[in-house]
Write a protein that holds these residues in place. Structure first.
Motif, short mmCIF file in Angstrom:
data_model
loop_
_atom_site.label_atom_id
_atom_site.label_comp_id
_atom_site.label_asym_id
_atom_site.label_seq_id
_atom_site.Cartn_x
_atom_site.Cartn_y
_atom_site.Cartn_z
N ARG A 146 0.84 -1.19 0.00
CA ARG A 146 0.00 0.00 0.00
C ARG A 146 0.88 1.25 0.00
N GLU A 147 0.26 2.41 0.01
CA GLU A 147 1.02 3.66 -0.07
C GLU A 147 2.01 3.82 1.08
N ASP A 148 1.69 3.25 2.24
CA ASP A 148 2.58 3.39 3.39
C ASP A 148 3.67 2.32 3.42
N GLY A 149 3.75 1.50 2.38
CA GLY A 149 4.79 0.48 2.30
C GLY A 149 4.47 -0.82 2.99
N THR A 150 3.26 -0.97 3.53
CA THR A 150 2.88 -2.21 4.21
C THR A 150 2.09 -3.10 3.26
N PHE A 151 2.08 -4.39 3.61
CA PHE A 151 1.23 -5.32 2.89
C PHE A 151 -0.24 -5.02 3.19
N PRO A 152 -1.15 -5.28 2.27
CA PRO A 152 -2.58 -5.21 2.59
C PRO A 152 -2.93 -6.29 3.61
N PRO A 153 -3.94 -6.05 4.46
CA PRO A 153 -4.21 -7.00 5.55
C PRO A 153 -5.07 -8.20 5.17
N ARG A 154 -5.64 -8.21 3.98
CA ARG A 154 -6.56 -9.29 3.61
C ARG A 154 -6.22 -9.83 2.22
N PRO A 155 -6.42 -11.13 2.00
CA PRO A 155 -6.02 -11.72 0.71
C PRO A 155 -6.79 -11.18 -0.48
N HIS A 156 -8.04 -10.76 -0.30
CA HIS A 156 -8.79 -10.27 -1.46
C HIS A 156 -8.18 -8.98 -2.01
N LEU A 157 -7.39 -8.28 -1.19
CA LEU A 157 -6.74 -7.05 -1.65
C LEU A 157 -5.50 -7.35 -2.49
N VAL A 158 -5.04 -8.60 -2.47
CA VAL A 158 -3.92 -9.02 -3.31
C VAL A 158 -4.40 -9.42 -4.70
N ARG A 159 -5.64 -9.86 -4.76
CA ARG A 159 -6.19 -10.48 -5.97
C ARG A 159 -6.09 -9.54 -7.18
N GLY A 160 -5.49 -10.02 -8.23
CA GLY A 160 -5.40 -9.26 -9.46
C GLY A 160 -4.35 -8.16 -9.47
N ARG A 161 -3.63 -7.95 -8.36
CA ARG A 161 -2.65 -6.87 -8.26
C ARG A 161 -1.21 -7.38 -8.27
N ALA A 162 -1.00 -8.50 -7.63
CA ALA A 162 0.37 -8.98 -7.41
C ALA A 162 1.02 -9.42 -8.71
N ARG A 163 2.23 -8.92 -8.94
CA ARG A 163 3.02 -9.34 -10.10
C ARG A 163 3.92 -10.50 -9.68
#
Length: 255
Positions: A85-102
């Motif tokens: 995220r903008e603050d350099g942390t991982f998102p806290p939930r797996p659905h926020l990774v979906r479709g974004r992670a390279r």
């Protein structure tokens, strides 16, 4: 005479390093219960403490719990922009990774986490799995398979499809995976006895999350259930049922 069924079981405690209470719980569940294996969150606040605690537990398999949804990456955040995220942390939930992670960024971060865990433990990990089931995302599964092949490590698979895909790539995996020991109603002694009674032939992995509840853990969405898991995993009726069913407890190193 009929053929005797062969049932082998890995009981893996996830989230080692998440908190001191998790570390204590995992050790108790191993020493006084049926836990044979655990996975270390290399980026977690109590990872070094956890590694020191398990370093001399030679009968406990210790792998890496690869993380994309807790804390901060071990890579520089600018090197893995699709993961943070903008603050350099991982998102806290797996659905926020979906479709974004390279995939290449995931692979780079997984390599760093494995390297750091290896340094903390003073030995190679026994296996790999992922936090919050993020390997259900195709780019993450590709990275998991890639790094498992690189390092010659077995890995958890969460479905028959994942198992077959990783095995085609030369990655060792158990035959079966159970996430059924999870949730308030599913972690009682009677629930675990039923799970053991329906264990299939071959090698199974059962995921668990034992812990002593502490302040660091209270922020987790899965907290109050963890002491219940610990109580069940160390209950004498469970060990007795495993002996009676002739289930052999193993680690990923035995695959």
């Amino acid at each position: 005479m009929g053929r005797r069924s062969v049932k082998r079981l890995i009981v893996n405690a996830d989230d080692l390093g998440r908190s001191s209470g998790v570390n204590r719980g995992v050790l108790r569940a191993h020493k006084a219960g049926i836990v044979t294996s655990t996975t270390l969150m290399a980026n977690a606040p109590r990872a070094a403490e956890a590694a020191a605690a398990v370093r001399d537990q030679r009968r406990l398999g210790v792998g890496v719990h690869l993380v994309l949804t807790f804390g901060r990456p071990l890579s520089p955040s600018q090197a893995v922009p699709s993961l943070v995220r903008e603050d350099g942390t991982f998102p806290p939930r797996p659905h926020l990774v979906r479709g974004r992670a390279r995939g290449e960024e995931v692979l780079a971060e997984f390599r760093r986490q494995i390297d750091h865990a290896t340094k903390l433990l003073g030995r190679a990990p026994t296996h790999l799995d992922t936090h919050h089931f993020v390997q259900d995302e195709p780019e993450v599964l590709w990275a998991l398979e890639s790094v498992a092949k690189e390092r010659g490590l077995p890995a958890r698979t969460q479905s028959r499809k994942q198992r077959d895909e990783l095995r085609r790539g030369g990655v060792r995996t158990p035959d079966h995976f159970s996430r059924d020991f999870y949730g308030h109603e599913a972690v009682s002694v009677s629930a675990l006895l039923r799970l053991l009674a329906r264990l299939p032939e071959g090698t199974s992995e059962m995921m668990c999350h034992p812990a002593e509840l502490d302040d660091d853990l209270r922020s987790s969405s899965y907290a109050v259930e963890r002491p219940l898991e610990l109580e069940t995993l160390t209950h004498p009726d469970i060990a007795h049922a495993i002996r009676e069913a002739r289930i052999t407890l193993i680690t990923f190193a035995d695959l």
